[in-house]
Design an enzyme around this catalytic site. Structure first.
Site, PDB file in Angstrom:
ATOM      1  N   ASP A   1     -88.506  67.114 -73.275  1.00 25.76           N
ATOM      2  CA  ASP A   1     -89.428  67.155 -74.402  1.00 25.76           C
ATOM      3  C   ASP A   1     -90.167  65.818 -74.425  1.00 25.76           C
ATOM      4  OD1 ASP A   1     -90.582  67.988 -76.900  1.00 25.76           O
ATOM      5  OD2 ASP A   1     -89.132  66.690 -77.913  1.00 25.76           O
TER       6      ASP A   1
ATOM      7  N   ASP B   1     -92.431  64.214 -77.550  1.00 25.28           N
ATOM      8  CA  ASP B   1     -92.404  63.457 -78.804  1.00 25.28           C
ATOM      9  C   ASP B   1     -90.984  63.317 -79.341  1.00 25.28           C
ATOM     10  OD1 ASP B   1     -95.413  63.378 -80.527  1.00 25.28           O
ATOM     11  OD2 ASP B   1     -95.234  64.193 -78.514  1.00 25.28           O
TER      12      ASP B   1
END
Length: 436
Positions: free
Chosen positions: A172, A174
Site C-alpha cells: 500500500d 499512503d
C-alpha cells in the site's frame, strides 16, 4: 481540484506507548532443516514461503489471518527491546538527513542549493554491470603471460521474466510507505504527539506539489476523468507515432463538453482517433516517469526543486524518518533475485505516479509495477498481479488498511500490518534475517 476520496481518520487516537531500548541479538540463530508441515506464522497456506529457518509455533497463527505485530514476531524480533520509534530531530544523524530550516510555508523558503534530490531518502539500486555483448578490455604489460592480454567479457544477466518471480511484495502507499493523508487530517500529529499546525501545513504543501506536477507534466487535466488501473491499459490503441514534435495542446483531445462523457467505466469508451490520443498521453507519462525517476529535481526545475528538497527534509524530520525506513525495506527486497515490489494504491494513477516521484520512490517501483485501485478496488488489482506473476509465486501484502488485509485473507496471502515506524523496522529486520 477534487480531494482524495479517502475515509477521514479519527483524530482521537492516542499516542503509541514508548518502547524500551532495542538490543540486537548476539546469540546465533539455529538453522534446522525445514519441515513441510509448517502451520504457523506467515508460512501457512497454499502459498507457503520457504525458508531455512522455521518459525516458532508460538508465533501468530495465520488461520485467523490477523495482522503481524512485533509481539507476534517475538521469537526473531523482540519489540520490547525497542527504543521509542519516534525520535526527535536532534537525534537524526546528519548522514540520513540534513538539519531542517525554520518552516515558513507561506514564503516557501528554500534550502541550501548544493543538495541533490537523491541525497536524502531516495532508494539507489546497485550499479548494473555492463550490457551483454560489450567487452571490457583488461590491459596487460608487454612481455607478460598471454593470458593477461586477452579480453574479459562481462555478462549482465537479463532481469527475470514475470513467470520467474518467486516472491511478490504488494505494498500500500499512503500511511504505509509514505505519510501524507494523515498529515492533512491531523491523525498523525495527534497519535504521535507532533505539532498539528506544522503537520497540516506540510501536508498541504506536499498536496500542492503533487497536483502541480500531475497537472503540468503528467496530463492530469486531460486524464483525470479517463483514469486507468495500469499505465499500459490503453497501449493497444497506440500506433507508435513519433511524439518528439507532437503538440498535445492542439490535438483536439478534449471535446467542448469535456472528455468525461467519453470516459465511462474503466475509461476506454471513445472513437478510434480519440483513443489514440489518449494512448499518446499515457505513453508520454511513461516516458517522463522513466526519464526523471532518478532526477525529480530536473523535472521540477528551479525554484521548485529547492522548495521540494526543503519539504522532503522537513517531512522526514516530522515523521522521524518514516520514509527512510520504508525505503530500506524496499531496497532489501529489490536486492534479492527473483523478488519484486508492487504498489497497489487507492489514489488515481496519475496523482499516484506524482506521489511516487516526489517521495523519491521511482527507483523502488518500476512504472509497470504500479496499479491504481480507485475504480476497480484492491481485490481486482491483486487478481491482476496474481495473473501476471503466476500461481507459483508467493505473495506478501504490506499495508495499514482493512481493505488490503481483507483481500489478503481472502486470497490466502500473508499480511504485514504497518501502523507505526517500528513495524517497518521489524519488517526490515525480518527481511535481513531471511524470515520473509
Amino acid at each position: 481540484m477534487a480531494a482524495y476520496g479517502q475515509t477521514q481518520y479519527s483524530p482521537a487516537l492516542q499516542p503509541a506507548g514508548p518502547y524500551t531500548t532495542y538490543t540486537h541479538h548476539t546469540q546465533g540463530y539455529s538453522m534446522p532443516s525445514y519441515s513441510t508441515g509448517i502451520s504457523s506464522g506467515i508460512f501457512q497456506g497454499t502459498h507457503a514461503i520457504s525458508s531455512s529457518t522455521p518459525f516458532n509455533p508460538t508465533q501468530q497463527e495465520f488461520s485467523s489471518y490477523s495482522s503481524y505485530s512485533q509481539s507476534q514476531y517475538s521469537p526473531y524480533y523482540n519489540s520490547h527491546h525497542y527504543n521509542s520509534p519516534y525520535i526527535t530531530s536532534s537525534s537524526i544523524p546528519p548522514a540520513a538527513i540534513t538539519a531542517p530550516l525554520a518552516y515558513q510555508h507561506s514564503d516557501h523558503p528554500v534550502m541550501m542549493p548544493n543538495h541533490s534530490p537523491e541525497s536524502h531518502t531516495d532508494y539507489h539500486p546497485p550499479p548494473s554491470p555492463p550490457t551483454p555483448g560489450k567487452e571490457e578490455g583488461i590491459p596487460g604489460r608487454r612481455g607478460s603471460d598471454s593470458k593477461l592480454r586477452g579480453r574479459k567479457r562481462a555478462i549482465d544477466p537479463a532481469p527475470p521474466l514475470d513467470s520467474d518471480i518467486e516472491r511478490v511484495f504488494i505494498w500500500d502507499l499512503d500511511e504505509t510507505i509514505i505519510i501524507f493523508h494523515s498529515l492533512l487530517t491531523g491523525t498523525f500529529s495527534s497519535r504521535f504527539g507532533k505539532d498539528s499546525s506544522k503537520a497540516v501545513s506540510l501536508g498541504l504543501w506536499m498536496e500542492e506539489m503533487i497536483f502541480n506536477l500531475a497537472d503540468s507534466r503528467l496530463f492530469f487535466n486531460d486524464l483525470e476523468e479517463c483514469d486507468q488501473v495500469h499505465i499500459d491499459d490503453v497501449a493497444s490503441d497506440d500506433n507508435g507515432q513519433d511524439l518528439s514534435t507532437y503538440n498535445f495542446g492542439s490535438d483536439g483531445f478534449q471535446s467542448p463538453a469535456g472528455a468525461g462523457s467519453l470516459c465511462l467505466g474503466s475509461g476506454v469508451h471513445g472513437g478510434v482517433d480519440w483513443m489514440r490520443k489518449l494512448a499518446f498521453r499515457y505513453r508520454r507519462v511513461k516516458e517522463i516517469y522513466n526519464t526523471y525517476k532518478n532526477n525529480v529535481g530536473g523535472l521540477l526545475g528551479s525554484p521548485k526543486r529547492e522548495e521540494w528538497l526543503q519539504l522532503r527534509r522537513e517531512m522526514e524530520v516530522l515523521t522521524d524518518l518514516w520514509l527512510t525506513q520504508a525505503l530500506k525495506a524496499l531496497a532489501l527486497i529489490n536486492s534479492r533475485p527473483n523478488c519484486v515490489n508492487v504498489l497497489v494504491t487507492t489514489t488515481q494513477l496519475i496523482p499516484a505516479l506524482s506521489k511516487v516521484l516526489l517521495y523519491g520512490l521511482g527507483s523502488a517501483f518500476p512504472i509497470e509495477n504500479i496499479y491504481s485501485a480507485t475504480k476497480t478496488g484492491k481485490e481486482s488489482c491483486f487478481e491482476r498481479v496474481s495473473q501476471r506473476f503466476g500461481r507459483r509465486a508467493v505473495y506478501v501484502v504490506i499495508g495499514d488498511g482493512a481493505e488490503e488485509e481483507t483481500v489478503a485473507k481472502k486470497k490466502n496471502m500473508p499480511f504485514w500490518r504497518v501502523s507505526c515506524r517500528a513495524d517497518l523496522e521489524a519488517l526490515s529486520h525480518a527481511l535481513e534475517m531471511d524470515y520473509l
